[in-house]
Design a protein around this motif. Sequence first.
Motif, PDB file in Angstrom:
ATOM      1  N   MET A   1       1.872   2.583  11.413  1.00 47.59           N
ATOM      2  CA  MET A   1       2.870   2.394  10.521  1.00 47.59           C
ATOM      3  C   MET A   1       3.152   0.944  10.266  1.00 47.59           C
ATOM      4  O   MET A   1       3.454  -0.091  11.148  1.00 47.59           O
ATOM      5  CB  MET A   1       4.277   2.966  11.355  1.00 47.59           C
ATOM      6  CG  MET A   1       5.402   3.036  10.312  1.00 47.59           C
ATOM      7  SD  MET A   1       6.838   3.939  11.548  1.00 47.59           S
ATOM      8  CE  MET A   1       8.302   3.888  10.092  1.00 47.59           C
ATOM      9  N   ALA A   2       3.217   0.718   8.878  1.00 49.77           N
ATOM     10  CA  ALA A   2       3.458  -0.775   8.615  1.00 49.77           C
ATOM     11  C   ALA A   2       4.854  -1.110   8.407  1.00 49.77           C
ATOM     12  O   ALA A   2       5.723  -0.264   8.244  1.00 49.77           O
ATOM     13  CB  ALA A   2       2.759  -1.056   7.076  1.00 49.77           C
ATOM     14  N   GLY A   3       5.073  -2.504   8.537  1.00 54.73           N
ATOM     15  CA  GLY A   3       6.483  -2.835   8.399  1.00 54.73           C
ATOM     16  C   GLY A   3       7.263  -3.195   9.852  1.00 54.73           C
ATOM     17  O   GLY A   3       6.566  -3.115  10.801  1.00 54.73           O
ATOM     18  N   ARG A   4       8.613  -3.326   9.755  1.00 53.81           N
ATOM     19  CA  ARG A   4       9.279  -3.807  10.708  1.00 53.81           C
ATOM     20  C   ARG A   4       9.721  -2.315  11.739  1.00 53.81           C
ATOM     21  O   ARG A   4       9.582  -1.265  10.899  1.00 53.81           O
ATOM     22  CB  ARG A   4      10.845  -4.043  10.431  1.00 53.81           C
ATOM     23  CG  ARG A   4      10.642  -5.385   9.991  1.00 53.81           C
ATOM     24  CD  ARG A   4      12.188  -6.158   9.956  1.00 53.81           C
ATOM     25  NE  ARG A   4      11.884  -7.381   9.667  1.00 53.81           N
ATOM     26  CZ  ARG A   4      13.171  -8.154   9.319  1.00 53.81           C
ATOM     27  NH1 ARG A   4      14.237  -7.629   9.342  1.00 53.81           N
ATOM     28  NH2 ARG A   4      13.124  -9.503   8.974  1.00 53.81           N
TER      29      ARG A   4
END
Length: 151
Positions: A1-4
């Motif tokens: 999962m990309a992102g923060r």
Amino acid sequence: MAGRRPKPTALKLVTGNPGGRPLNKLEPKPETGIPPCPDWFLTGGHSRELWDRLAPDLFKMGVLTLSDASALEMLCISYAEFREANAQIERDGMTFMSENGLIKKHPAVGIRAEAWRRVMSGLVEFGLTPAARSKVQATPTPEASPFDEFL
């Protein structure tokens, strides 16, 4: 999962939910408590030393649940790897002379660096670095007066 990484709902409540996104009302709430230390952690070993030092503090801070045993175990293992690699570097030095006369980095240097990254990541997950703590606004508990204790 990309992102923060998503922030836990409890942390959003403490920090005031600055993003204003809806809170997860169905977030699991694991049972609080100090999980038992893994049996295979050697008494006097670095893993056991960190577990015995951190578990009570994390519980008092309200961030440790029985479900967090594996995360705390991985942090303690990484810490032990860091300490062992560091001890080997102190004994042998950071470099060595190869068979063909080249100066090379000791393998323990890379092991220590990777263990350091994992330790720091684990400390952040539990809110144990100054930067991680700065994002949490704890509500001070009111001090009990002698009169309250009397009642």
